[in-house]
Design a protein around this motif. Sequence first.
Motif, PDB file in Angstrom:
ATOM      1  N   TYR A 128      -0.346  -9.454   7.725  1.00 48.28           N
ATOM      2  CA  TYR A 128      -0.760  -8.301   8.541  1.00 48.28           C
ATOM      3  C   TYR A 128      -0.381  -8.507  10.001  1.00 48.28           C
ATOM      4  CZ  TYR A 128      -4.999 -11.065   9.521  1.00 48.28           C
ATOM      5  OH  TYR A 128      -5.872 -12.050   9.876  1.00 48.28           O
ATOM      6  N   PRO A 185      -3.318 -10.648  -5.110  1.00 48.49           N
ATOM      7  CA  PRO A 185      -2.220  -9.839  -4.589  1.00 48.49           C
ATOM      8  C   PRO A 185      -2.787  -8.613  -3.868  1.00 48.49           C
ATOM      9  CG  PRO A 185      -1.912 -10.333  -6.917  1.00 48.49           C
ATOM     10  CD  PRO A 185      -3.287 -10.767  -6.558  1.00 48.49           C
ATOM     11  N   ASN A 186      -1.977  -7.999  -3.018  1.00 45.41           N
ATOM     12  CA  ASN A 186      -2.467  -6.867  -2.211  1.00 45.41           C
ATOM     13  C   ASN A 186      -2.946  -5.685  -3.035  1.00 45.41           C
ATOM     14  OD1 ASN A 186      -1.929  -8.060   0.245  1.00 45.41           O
ATOM     15  ND2 ASN A 186       0.236  -7.511   0.104  1.00 45.41           N
ATOM     16  N   TYR A 194      -1.943   3.246   0.442  1.00 44.47           N
ATOM     17  CA  TYR A 194      -0.841   2.405   0.892  1.00 44.47           C
ATOM     18  C   TYR A 194      -0.741   1.104   0.114  1.00 44.47           C
ATOM     19  CZ  TYR A 194      -0.861   5.757   4.610  1.00 44.47           C
ATOM     20  OH  TYR A 194      -0.806   6.933   5.283  1.00 44.47           O
ATOM     21  N   LEU A 195      -1.869   0.710  -0.482  1.00 50.59           N
ATOM     22  CA  LEU A 195      -1.877  -0.596  -1.148  1.00 50.59           C
ATOM     23  C   LEU A 195      -1.536  -0.517  -2.631  1.00 50.59           C
ATOM     24  CD1 LEU A 195      -5.030  -2.274   0.452  1.00 50.59           C
ATOM     25  CD2 LEU A 195      -2.653  -2.619   1.043  1.00 50.59           C
ATOM     26  N   ILE A 196      -1.736   0.665  -3.249  1.00 48.22           N
ATOM     27  CA  ILE A 196      -1.486   0.784  -4.679  1.00 48.22           C
ATOM     28  C   ILE A 196      -0.015   0.484  -4.976  1.00 48.22           C
ATOM     29  CG2 ILE A 196      -1.277   2.455  -6.583  1.00 48.22           C
ATOM     30  CD1 ILE A 196      -3.903   3.674  -5.638  1.00 48.22           C
ATOM     31  N   ILE A 243       1.657  -5.870   4.632  1.00 48.67           N
ATOM     32  CA  ILE A 243       0.573  -4.894   4.810  1.00 48.67           C
ATOM     33  C   ILE A 243       0.953  -3.879   5.894  1.00 48.67           C
ATOM     34  CG2 ILE A 243      -1.862  -4.607   5.485  1.00 48.67           C
ATOM     35  CD1 ILE A 243      -1.688  -6.099   2.901  1.00 48.67           C
ATOM     36  N   LYS A 289       3.571  -1.488   4.697  1.00 47.17           N
ATOM     37  CA  LYS A 289       3.047  -0.412   3.847  1.00 47.17           C
ATOM     38  C   LYS A 289       2.264   0.606   4.672  1.00 47.17           C
ATOM     39  CE  LYS A 289       2.759  -2.575  -0.676  1.00 47.17           C
ATOM     40  NZ  LYS A 289       1.877  -2.988  -1.742  1.00 47.17           N
ATOM     41  N   THR A 321      -6.087  -3.862  11.215  1.00 45.23           N
ATOM     42  CA  THR A 321      -5.531  -4.867  10.309  1.00 45.23           C
ATOM     43  C   THR A 321      -6.242  -6.213  10.412  1.00 45.23           C
ATOM     44  OG1 THR A 321      -3.913  -5.308  12.015  1.00 45.23           O
ATOM     45  CG2 THR A 321      -3.222  -3.875  10.206  1.00 45.23           C
ATOM     46  N   ASP A 322      -6.803  -6.510  11.561  1.00 39.67           N
ATOM     47  CA  ASP A 322      -7.459  -7.815  11.685  1.00 39.67           C
ATOM     48  C   ASP A 322      -8.897  -7.671  12.200  1.00 39.67           C
ATOM     49  OD1 ASP A 322      -6.815  -6.969  14.171  1.00 39.67           O
ATOM     50  OD2 ASP A 322      -6.011  -8.878  14.891  1.00 39.67           O
ATOM     51  N   HIS A 352       0.835 -13.765   1.049  1.00 38.31           N
ATOM     52  CA  HIS A 352      -0.604 -13.863   0.741  1.00 38.31           C
ATOM     53  C   HIS A 352      -1.328 -14.709   1.770  1.00 38.31           C
ATOM     54  CE1 HIS A 352       0.080 -11.774  -2.918  1.00 38.31           C
ATOM     55  NE2 HIS A 352       0.926 -12.684  -3.340  1.00 38.31           N
ATOM     56  N   LEU A 394      -6.752   3.772   2.755  1.00 34.63           N
ATOM     57  CA  LEU A 394      -6.108   2.460   2.697  1.00 34.63           C
ATOM     58  C   LEU A 394      -5.486   2.219   1.328  1.00 34.63           C
ATOM     59  CD1 LEU A 394      -5.571  -0.222   4.105  1.00 34.63           C
ATOM     60  CD2 LEU A 394      -7.793  -1.002   3.308  1.00 34.63           C
ATOM     61  N   ILE A 407      -6.419 -11.697   0.800  1.00 33.19           N
ATOM     62  CA  ILE A 407      -5.781 -12.920   1.318  1.00 33.19           C
ATOM     63  C   ILE A 407      -6.764 -14.088   1.186  1.00 33.19           C
ATOM     64  CG2 ILE A 407      -4.983 -14.074   3.428  1.00 33.19           C
ATOM     65  CD1 ILE A 407      -3.758 -11.357   4.271  1.00 33.19           C
ATOM     66  N   PHE A 465      -7.135  -5.762   2.010  1.00 33.18           N
ATOM     67  CA  PHE A 465      -6.075  -6.777   1.990  1.00 33.18           C
ATOM     68  C   PHE A 465      -6.508  -8.084   2.638  1.00 33.18           C
ATOM     69  CE2 PHE A 465      -5.285  -3.825   5.486  1.00 33.18           C
ATOM     70  CZ  PHE A 465      -5.287  -4.672   6.585  1.00 33.18           C
ATOM     71  N   LEU A 466      -7.439  -8.013   3.619  1.00 30.88           N
ATOM     72  CA  LEU A 466      -7.923  -9.254   4.247  1.00 30.88           C
ATOM     73  C   LEU A 466      -8.721 -10.070   3.236  1.00 30.88           C
ATOM     74  CD1 LEU A 466      -9.187  -8.453   7.873  1.00 30.88           C
ATOM     75  CD2 LEU A 466      -7.050  -9.465   7.142  1.00 30.88           C
TER      76      LEU A 466
END
Lengths: 368, 379
Positions: free
Chosen positions: A173, B187-188, B227-229, A135, A138, B123-124, A168, B224, B182, B178-179
């Motif tokens: 991240y 998948p992302n 970047y994830l595609i 992540i 990217k 990110t978190d 995953h 976001l 997970i 993405f969190l």
Amino acid sequence: MKYVLYLCRKKLLAKENRTFLSILSVALITSIQIFNYGLITSLENYFSNSLYSPDQSFIYVVNGTSLDNSSFTYKSFIYNESSIKAVLPILLLQAKYNSSNLELRATDADFFKVFSYAITGDQKLGNNDLIVGIILAKLFNLTIGEHITLDLKSKKENFTIVAFLNSHTSFDYAFVTSIDFIWSLFPEYENKVSYLLIQPSPSLNLTDISQQIKSNLGKEFNIVYNDRNKILNQVFQSPIYALNLWSSLLNVTIFLLAFMITLNNIRRMRSYMALLMSLGMRKIHIFSSILIENLIITSIGYLFGLVLGIMTSSSLIKGISAIVEAPLAFNPNYFMIFFPSSLNFIGFLAGAGVALLIFRRRITVMIE
Amino acid sequence: MRYPVLKFLTIAIILSLYFLLPVFSTLIVQDTYNALISYISPNPSDIIVYDINAKTPATSRLPLSLYTRLISIDGVEAVSPETIVFTLVENNLVIARGIDITQFTKFYDLKIVDGNNLTLNDTDSVLVGLNLAKKLGINIGKMLTIAGIGTSELLEVKVKGIFEVNNEYDEEILMPLFLANILGGLPNDYVSYFRVKVNSNLNPSILYERFQNATPTKVQDNTLLRYLIGANVNYGLIKASQSYSSMEEFLIKQLSISQYTIIGFLVVIIALTALLLRNIVEYYLNEMKLAKKIMKLLGAKRKKILNYLISGWLIIFIFALILSSFYIYIAIYVFNNFANLYLFGHLIIFSIPTYEFGVLSFVILFLSLVFLYYDERKL
């Protein structure tokens, strides 16, 4: 007693008494209760089976009760390989990159034992080596081999990206680096870790793991993991609460039913009871016969309802299973069968008793 | 002739208690049903695009790259990719919604009550709904341990802000896509579904038709999802429907629950308790026996006696209705303020089931009049 039983038998067999309908009502309400609890139990079993297998979980060892603010001095951890596959010491640090606050996780070479399947690039963690979660790679458009500078506790440190991690998991991240390197860089963190990440073996034995942790590290250490029992408890807490409430309403209905049946039956059979009184039967015998009559009705209805409930629940749940295409099965247990439905038994007797108690004078006058 | 008020009051109380079972059965079933169908979107006009093979939009899986085709359709104003995950936070069942904050805010005006909003580089960090924050005592900066249900994942995240949108989302956690992926084992570059805002000329079927011929547009904004595609998968098996109907469709198709099922359920309950109703009517007729005899002696015809009995019963019935409405009101107040029944993390809000209550009252009145007519001749 002989007269009481005689009167009771006569009343039960009399057409005006509607004995069969009363038994049927008790039986149907009891069977509905069994079906409801049966359905909830089968859904719970289905949900439980569809949850992940516990041996897939990572187990976190913390000094305290949660991951939050856990920090301790790490000594080597000797573990039994039959229950633990790998133990990773993890030290968490805040890292600043491109004016963003990100997470740096420092760990040792056992990291590759656990995550080798998810790594693209070199599987090494030397000084200044950095593995980047997919992540972050990217978001910041990073490439393998690139040199980047992280701001660690106001200290600028250069790293080389050696690999990407696409696991995953939460490591996707984060930045990952060597724990020995961080310990050498920051003496105040020497031998410190935030938590231990344990990968259990397929034959997961939580008690055994817990004992190994306590004997290795001390009693203040606890394990934190994704507990499926807690999940099940939470998912079904409200439905079970609602079901119990609804079940109580069925008990109220059965109480009212007994109350009304008793009063109406006395009215219907009053001439017969009056005749028996004129032949010397006492009031107490008549009241006792009514209570015994209700006891017999509720006992037969209850037993009939148990059989009906178990039989119909099994086939109804099979039918529901076919409709929703989920393998639901009726697994009766003693609590489900006896506890809620036994309240019907008590409710019916209580209804009759309360009717006799409240209307005792009117009943006496009516018969006399 | 005057009616015996005290006796009527006793019968009305018994009749109102009889109402409890069917009314509360409706209340529980109906409001649970409503809580389920508002799951995907509190706004019924949003169109939900999800996997045609998925049993529910919440369990659907679609590649994020579909965004590029959806946004290019003429008439589409905004598209928000979302991932729904059921999680356990501090032993409470909570819905975590993975979002791209830049897209999600085109649908909902997030009012940040405390802390800051999410940004691209968080990110978190997560946002917590105001109601959930109050319930769990969550403050800004707190580290939350979130366990995914259905996966074994456990994440530690930081609370960056507390938001309010004045709908069911106030009981949820909003986090970067993405969190949630997970936690949900995705998948992302996949999401659960796309929420689509369209202009008034577009409905789900036209959207679906236009989607087939749409040409993907490259995402230019700094979002976001840019970047994830991942790879632009040619994925044709999508379904578009209004948010309410998509959930209703699932309930009808998979669980065979609909408004008619609820009414059918009520009829079964009434049938089961018919013996009790008949006993109440019989008790009423017995109480009126003396009055009936006097009327007969005075030369009243059966029709007149029947009218007198029916009028009396109607008075009891209306009084019982008022009493049971009072019970319902009290019960709803207790449920909403003290019981806190949750369905997968969403609080079930109970409201008076007006329509069902009307149908129920009519059926019970009809049934009781049949019993009254039949038993009056026998007694």
